[in-house]
Design an enzyme around this catalytic site. Structure first.
Site, short mmCIF file in Angstrom:
data_model
loop_
_atom_site.label_atom_id
_atom_site.label_comp_id
_atom_site.label_asym_id
_atom_site.label_seq_id
_atom_site.Cartn_x
_atom_site.Cartn_y
_atom_site.Cartn_z
N ASN A 1 1.00 -1.03 0.03
CA ASN A 1 0.01 -0.10 -0.17
C ASN A 1 0.63 1.14 -0.26
O ASN A 1 1.47 1.86 0.76
CB ASN A 1 -0.71 0.12 1.50
N ARG B 1 -2.60 -2.29 -3.15
CA ARG B 1 -4.27 -1.17 -2.97
C ARG B 1 -3.95 -0.29 -4.19
O ARG B 1 -2.92 0.68 -4.33
CB ARG B 1 -3.77 -0.75 -1.01
N HIS C 1 -12.97 2.88 0.63
CA HIS C 1 -13.20 1.75 1.62
C HIS C 1 -13.86 0.40 1.16
O HIS C 1 -14.15 -0.67 1.80
CB HIS C 1 -13.87 1.85 2.22
N ARG D 1 -13.08 15.73 7.47
CA ARG D 1 -13.66 15.65 6.09
C ARG D 1 -15.86 16.08 6.64
O ARG D 1 -15.84 15.77 8.04
CB ARG D 1 -14.00 14.93 5.27
N ASP E 1 -9.53 12.84 16.82
CA ASP E 1 -9.20 11.76 17.11
C ASP E 1 -10.17 11.46 18.34
O ASP E 1 -10.64 12.33 19.55
CB ASP E 1 -8.11 11.49 18.34
N GLU F 1 -8.17 -5.53 4.84
CA GLU F 1 -7.80 -5.21 3.93
C GLU F 1 -6.93 -5.74 3.00
O GLU F 1 -7.16 -6.32 2.01
CB GLU F 1 -8.47 -3.51 3.78
P1 ADP Z 1 -7.54 5.63 9.81
O1 ADP Z 1 -9.15 5.37 9.44
O2 ADP Z 1 -7.24 5.68 9.99
O3 ADP Z 1 -7.21 3.23 9.21
P2 ADP Z 1 -8.77 3.53 12.42
O4 ADP Z 1 -9.05 3.03 11.95
O5 ADP Z 1 -7.42 3.33 13.20
O6 ADP Z 1 -8.28 4.60 10.49
O7 ADP Z 1 -9.43 5.10 13.22
C1 ADP Z 1 -9.23 5.42 14.39
C2 ADP Z 1 -10.24 6.11 15.22
O8 ADP Z 1 -10.87 5.39 15.66
C3 ADP Z 1 -9.57 6.86 15.81
O9 ADP Z 1 -10.86 8.05 15.64
C4 ADP Z 1 -9.27 6.65 17.41
O10 ADP Z 1 -9.80 7.12 18.22
C5 ADP Z 1 -10.99 5.71 17.53
N1 ADP Z 1 -9.94 4.44 17.90
C6 ADP Z 1 -9.00 3.25 17.83
N2 ADP Z 1 -9.58 2.83 19.60
C7 ADP Z 1 -10.35 3.55 20.14
C8 ADP Z 1 -10.80 2.88 21.21
N3 ADP Z 1 -10.27 2.10 22.13
N4 ADP Z 1 -12.11 4.01 21.46
C9 ADP Z 1 -12.84 4.93 20.52
N5 ADP Z 1 -11.90 5.29 19.50
C10 ADP Z 1 -11.26 4.31 19.52
#
Ligand code: ADP
Length: 414
Positions: A7, A90, A179, A240, A281, A383
């Site tokens: 990727n 990817r 996705h 976004r 986040d 993925e």
């Molecule tokens: P990406 O789209 O970059 O792959 P991820 O699928 O890893 O991102 O998702 C990131 C999001 O998941 C962030 O907003 C993060 O805060 C949230 N996240 C990850 N672990 C937890 C958790 N234990 N509780 C709440 N939110 C979480």
């Protein structure tokens, strides 16, 4: 058969080496900050973690480093790169041409280049990855797996915007969706968990991570999805906007904002970070909201409300469904967000079990009450595994058909 999954981003290369068909991950690595003075490379194998820091000026050097790390004498996973049988890539945008994963030859590369207009940030580095992998591993099949491919079954009524039809004819302006690899992976897994053939599965899949999208899946096929021509449309995301009135842009242009300002605003400064002013986040926002930050609370509320609204609309599209599936960092882990989304949906057939929801963090499981007409599933997306499976399948078929496919690589479509 060893399959390398790549990727490539504009300044990074993520990779995983799989042993197929057992689907064992032999190595997992990331090269970051390509083009900067100090780049970082990390790889995990059975032999432990390998970390290197050095200047990596280009993707060519990045791929050489992938080779060096994979064949590292102590912490590598291969004696030689010749052990790799095929490479899966990817690729973000496959336009209307690619309805599944496909063996990439020179003619398809030029088609992919055409789609760079539609995904200018993603397709060019994805293509660079293909070129570099071909240089490094010239003898093996290179397979493209597209984020858009799973959504190519969406009917025209759902993919066409109510813009002048000529925009679709001239510029291919339409919903593509993204996705797709994740939505397809969780669809296949949901079919297993529901004990149904995938062809009879009707579900709503919610991929909630930094980027977020939802898909209505009918008889195992995508029939609508929330992202559009670009990944901007649909749900509220980390940075976004998701859906908003496009006339806001004209209004702001008249107020003096430039196109670049607006592009940056809707893609990088909106969503959770835009509303809260605190973070993109979800974990940070939950912490701030608990501490009384009202804008963080508002961001969480708006995020949940948008997902709820899409669940409602996809329930109408599908005329009910077997399950709603949560995946992605938020979908897999954020039990409070799942609770917020699913609150007051019992009359639509969604009844969350609080105990099961609280017990299902980062693991697969069913989180609905036993009398809930619609199941609620949490599934960890993978993925890379789907890319490995499709690459493996094409590579095996290619071996079997070696003598007959010379001019027809597209028969190998997954
Ligand atoms: P990406 O789209 O970059 O792959 P991820 O699928 O890893 O991102 O998702 C990131 C999001 O998941 C962030 O907003 C993060 O805060 C949230 N996240 C990850 N672990 C937890 C958790 N234990 N509780 C709440 N939110 C979480």
């Amino acid at each position: 058969m060893k399959i390398l999954v790549l990727n490539c981003g504009s300044s990074s290369i993520k990779y995983q080496l799989f042993d197929m068909p057992a689907a064992v991950v032999l190595a997992k690595g990331l090269i970051e900050r390509i083009g900067e003075s100090t780049s970082a490379a990390t790889q995990t194998t059975d032999g432990g973690e390998l970390k290197l820091e050095r200047g990596i000026g280009s993707h060519t050097e990045g791929m050489e480093l992938v080779s060096e790390m994979l064949t590292h004498p102590d912490q590598g996973a291969l004696q030689s790169m010749d052990e790799i049988a095929a490479c899966g890539h990817r690729v973000v945008h496959g336009g209307e041409r690619f309805t599944g994963s496909v063996l990439i030859d020179a003619s398809l590369e030029s088609v992919l280049e055409e789609y760079s207009d539609l995904a200018p940030l993603h397709n060019p580095p994805n293509l660079t990855g293909i070129h570099e992998a071909k240089k490094l591993l010239p003898e093996i099949p290179q397979v493209g797996c597209f984020d858009t491919a799973f959504h190519q079954t969406i009917p025209q009524v759902a993919y066409l915007y109510a813009l002048p039809y000529s925009l679709y004819e001239k510029h291919k302006v339409r919903r593509y969706g993204f996705h797709g690899t994740s939505h397809k992976y969780v669809t296949l897994r949901a079919a297993e968990l529901l004990g149904k053939p995938v062809e009879s599965v009707n579900i709503i899949t919610c991929h909630l991570g930094n980027g977020c999208s939802m898909t209505a899946v009918k008889n195992g096929k995508s029939v609508d999805t929330s992202m559009g021509l670009t990944p901007l449309e649909g749900l509220v995301m980390g940075t976004r906007t998701g859906d908003f009135d496009p006339a806001i842009l004209f209004y702001l242009v008249r107020k003096g904002y430039s196109m670049d300002d607006l592009d940056r605003m809707v893609n990088k400064q909106s969503g959770l970070i835009g509303i809260s002013g605190v973070s993109n986040d979800l974990r940070d926002l939950q912490e701030k909201a608990t501490g009384g930050n009202l804008r963080a609370q508002l961001a969480l509320d708006i995020f949940a409300y948008r997902v709820k609204k899409y669940i409602g609309s996809y329930l109408a599209v599908l005329n009910g469904c077997n399950a709603v599936v949560f995946t992605g960092g938020i979908g897999e882990n954020a039990l409070i967000m799942r609770r917020r989304i699913l609150s007051d949906m019992d009359s639509l057939g969604l009844r969350l079990d609080e105990g099961r929801n609280a017990a299902t963090i980062g693991v697969e499981g069913e989180i609905q009450q036993s009398d809930s007409p619609i199941k609620i599933l949490v599934i960890a997306t993978n993925e890379e595994l789907l890319i490995a499976l499709e690459t493996h399948s094409i590579a095996r078929e290619l071996e079997a058909l070696k003598d007959t496919i010379k001019d027809e690589p597209e028969i190998l479509v997954r």
